[in-house]
Design a protein around this motif. Sequence first.
Motif, short mmCIF file in Angstrom:
data_model
loop_
_atom_site.label_atom_id
_atom_site.label_comp_id
_atom_site.label_asym_id
_atom_site.label_seq_id
_atom_site.Cartn_x
_atom_site.Cartn_y
_atom_site.Cartn_z
N LEU A 8 0.82 -1.21 0.00
CA LEU A 8 0.00 0.00 0.00
C LEU A 8 0.86 1.26 0.00
O LEU A 8 0.50 2.27 -0.60
CB LEU A 8 -0.95 0.00 1.20
N SER A 9 2.01 1.19 0.66
CA SER A 9 2.93 2.32 0.69
C SER A 9 3.45 2.61 -0.71
O SER A 9 3.60 3.77 -1.11
CB SER A 9 4.08 2.05 1.65
N VAL A 10 3.74 1.56 -1.47
CA VAL A 10 4.22 1.73 -2.85
C VAL A 10 3.14 2.36 -3.72
O VAL A 10 3.41 3.27 -4.52
CB VAL A 10 4.67 0.37 -3.43
N ILE A 11 1.89 1.90 -3.55
CA ILE A 11 0.77 2.49 -4.31
C ILE A 11 0.62 3.96 -3.96
O ILE A 11 0.43 4.82 -4.83
CB ILE A 11 -0.54 1.73 -4.02
N SER A 12 0.74 4.28 -2.67
CA SER A 12 0.61 5.67 -2.23
C SER A 12 1.72 6.54 -2.83
O SER A 12 1.48 7.69 -3.22
CB SER A 12 0.65 5.74 -0.70
N THR A 13 2.94 5.98 -2.92
CA THR A 13 4.05 6.71 -3.53
C THR A 13 3.78 7.01 -5.00
O THR A 13 4.05 8.12 -5.49
CB THR A 13 5.35 5.89 -3.39
N ALA A 14 3.20 6.03 -5.70
CA ALA A 14 2.85 6.23 -7.11
C ALA A 14 1.79 7.33 -7.25
O ALA A 14 1.86 8.17 -8.15
CB ALA A 14 2.36 4.92 -7.72
N CYS A 15 0.83 7.33 -6.34
CA CYS A 15 -0.21 8.36 -6.37
C CYS A 15 0.39 9.73 -6.08
O CYS A 15 0.01 10.73 -6.72
CB CYS A 15 -1.29 8.03 -5.33
N GLU A 16 1.31 9.79 -5.13
CA GLU A 16 1.95 11.05 -4.78
C GLU A 16 2.69 11.64 -5.98
O GLU A 16 2.69 12.85 -6.20
CB GLU A 16 2.90 10.85 -3.61
N ALA A 17 3.32 10.77 -6.77
CA ALA A 17 4.06 11.23 -7.95
C ALA A 17 3.11 11.86 -8.97
O ALA A 17 3.42 12.90 -9.56
CB ALA A 17 4.83 10.07 -8.56
N ILE A 18 1.95 11.24 -9.17
CA ILE A 18 0.97 11.79 -10.11
C ILE A 18 0.47 13.14 -9.63
O ILE A 18 0.36 14.10 -10.40
CB ILE A 18 -0.21 10.81 -10.29
N ILE A 19 0.19 13.24 -8.34
CA ILE A 19 -0.30 14.50 -7.77
C ILE A 19 0.75 15.60 -7.95
O ILE A 19 0.43 16.73 -8.31
CB ILE A 19 -0.66 14.31 -6.29
N ALA A 20 2.00 15.25 -7.70
CA ALA A 20 3.09 16.23 -7.80
C ALA A 20 3.29 16.71 -9.25
O ALA A 20 3.77 17.82 -9.48
CB ALA A 20 4.38 15.63 -7.26
N CYS A 21 2.92 15.86 -10.21
CA CYS A 21 3.15 16.19 -11.62
C CYS A 21 1.89 16.71 -12.32
O CYS A 21 1.82 16.71 -13.56
CB CYS A 21 3.69 14.96 -12.37
N THR A 22 0.91 17.12 -11.53
CA THR A 22 -0.37 17.56 -12.11
C THR A 22 -0.17 18.69 -13.12
O THR A 22 -0.66 18.63 -14.26
CB THR A 22 -1.32 18.04 -11.00
N LYS A 23 0.54 19.74 -12.72
CA LYS A 23 0.73 20.88 -13.62
C LYS A 23 1.52 20.49 -14.86
O LYS A 23 1.24 20.97 -15.97
CB LYS A 23 1.45 22.01 -12.87
N GLN A 24 2.51 19.63 -14.67
CA GLN A 24 3.32 19.18 -15.81
C GLN A 24 2.45 18.45 -16.83
O GLN A 24 2.52 18.71 -18.03
CB GLN A 24 4.44 18.26 -15.31
N LEU A 25 1.59 17.54 -16.35
CA LEU A 25 0.73 16.78 -17.25
C LEU A 25 -0.30 17.69 -17.93
O LEU A 25 -0.63 17.50 -19.10
CB LEU A 25 0.03 15.66 -16.48
N ASN A 26 -0.82 18.66 -17.18
CA ASN A 26 -1.77 19.60 -17.78
C ASN A 26 -1.13 20.40 -18.90
O ASN A 26 -1.73 20.64 -19.95
CB ASN A 26 -2.32 20.55 -16.71
N LYS A 27 0.12 20.83 -18.66
CA LYS A 27 0.82 21.61 -19.68
C LYS A 27 1.05 20.78 -20.93
O LYS A 27 0.88 21.27 -22.06
CB LYS A 27 2.16 22.09 -19.12
N MET A 28 1.41 19.51 -20.75
CA MET A 28 1.58 18.61 -21.90
C MET A 28 0.26 18.43 -22.64
O MET A 28 0.21 18.41 -23.87
CB MET A 28 2.09 17.25 -21.43
N ASP A 29 -0.83 18.32 -21.87
CA ASP A 29 -2.13 18.03 -22.47
C ASP A 29 -2.66 19.19 -23.30
O ASP A 29 -3.52 18.99 -24.16
CB ASP A 29 -3.14 17.68 -21.35
#
Length: 605
Positions: free
Chosen positions: A373-394
């Motif tokens: 579960l900790s690994v899943i949470s880390t993966a989720c944290e990475a997506i959250i941290a990259c929100t603006k980056q992904l929006n800019k790409m989109d």
Amino acid sequence: MYKLKQNDDYFDIMIDKSLQGIARVHNGLIVLKGCNAILRKDYMNMIGKVKLISGGKTENELIYTGFVGPGMLTAAVFGNSHSAPSVNNILNVIEEIGVNHSPGILLIVQNYAEYPINFTLAKVYAEEKGYTLKVIIINNNNVPHFENSTKKQDFLPIFFIYKIAGAMAEEGKSMDEIYFLCNSIANNGKIALLKTEFENLFDEEYKEEIFSNIASQTLKPITDMLNITSESKTSIYKTKIFCVGHEVAIMINHFGCNAVETNAFILELLKQIEINNLKVERIYVKELTTHSNNSGFHICFLNLSFDSELIKYLDFSTPVSAWPKIMTSKIIGIAENDETKLTISGKYCKNVDWSNINLQGPIINHGNSQIFLSVISTACEAIIACTKQLNKMDQEFEAGDYGTHLACGAKAIQDAIQVKYQLPKNKEKEKNDLIINNIFQENKILGTNLCVTFTQISDIIQRTVGGLQGGLYSLFFYNIAKAFSEYQSDEEVTANMWLHVLITANNTIKQFKIWSTGDQALLTVLVAMQTDLENALSKNMNPIDAFGTAVQAAESFTTNILYTPSYKLKYPDPRAHGVGIWMRAAYEGIKLKLSQYRSTKNLNS
């Protein structure tokens, strides 16, 4: 002056054509040529019935035409964009419909600009010719809590008068009966108009109570009146217009608000009306011409408690297009309940109770489940941290909000994982059972059963991430769960098992023929990962390292596509890049948490 005259002539021509267009599509109407007026086609057959005339400026709208017909107006006459109907045109309409010795003609007029003057003059001239007329002037400023302004037309009160007067006329009531009741409603405190306007309502962060506050402020004149006691009556309120327990009909005009906002406001308004012990018998919602750059609502209250016949007149059948149709319990044959219910809890609308499902697939112990579960949470944290980056790409591909949507799902998953429990100091088995039970009760993510874990993740994504990509992610994790369910509970979780469930999930998505190249990005990068993971494991590579190779494949895919000649893109596709982000985070999390297992071929997470 000549230019103005030309403009007036042009406008009259356009009004005439517009009225003809309305008559063409409404078989019961006919245009009185040269008078800017529209009439009921059957007006000559209205023998023994009082006839009703109203009208006003056009202001780019022909609002009154929608109220001409059986049970409402006999005729509506129009001025132009800057003036009321002319005295001559009003008089022409009176003479036209006053055939067959009509028992009377009632003029219903708003107290706005020169309306009262023109209609009253036409009445005087018609009376000299032997016609019987009365005029009701709707004075919107005759009650203390009305907005004290005549700068704007307020249509709602006059619409109630149209309906009541029209129903009475259709029943064959006399001129005096109709005039007495309708004039009393309009000008003796039985009708009230409340207003609210606001700017940029949704520019600020949305607050759940926003419409509740607006409704409360709008109703303040009414609630203040209800709270006045006989001992504290002021000279302003010599007679209470609305009292606790009174029955009311309300009509709402919204402008600048969409249907979702309007209905939310109506819900809050009705709640607060009921709290103040007024009983809403009928509610009508109108979409009228907007006269403001702001958003807002006009609400008209009609007190039904003064006359028991008013409900009957409001419900009197009329085919006119503008009168809003409502479906009351009586009309549709449903018995009235003591408590009005707006929602029901359906059999199939409940959240999944994970404690009732038959646990299938491999089980891992509590310690490893917490790492997982900790690994899943880390993966989720990475997506959250990259929100603006992904929006800019989109922004180069779609609407520029892909990161926001993906982060919404990631945050929901993370919230479901990061739940704190108070654990007693007892045996390990009892502790694990307690954790499982608490997770079941809270409907949180269960980490000890991989089938349940991914089913829950799929469910969360389905509820929180919109669009095709949300559906694909939900389907992907659901089929991972389904693949895990094929294994026995005591089977060891190996790298080859993970490879099998990845292949199964990818093959399921392949069955959906996704034609858009962009929408295929998720599957394409997952298949690239699958291929490299399969090759690495076939060479007996350490499972953690094999996973790292698969992650590199995902990252290489999103980078290499930038250099494809057919694509001239500044950024990678965010749908593919997103996979690389959460896979890289998961890989780094596994290396950190499971370094002690690097020498094994077991991916027991």
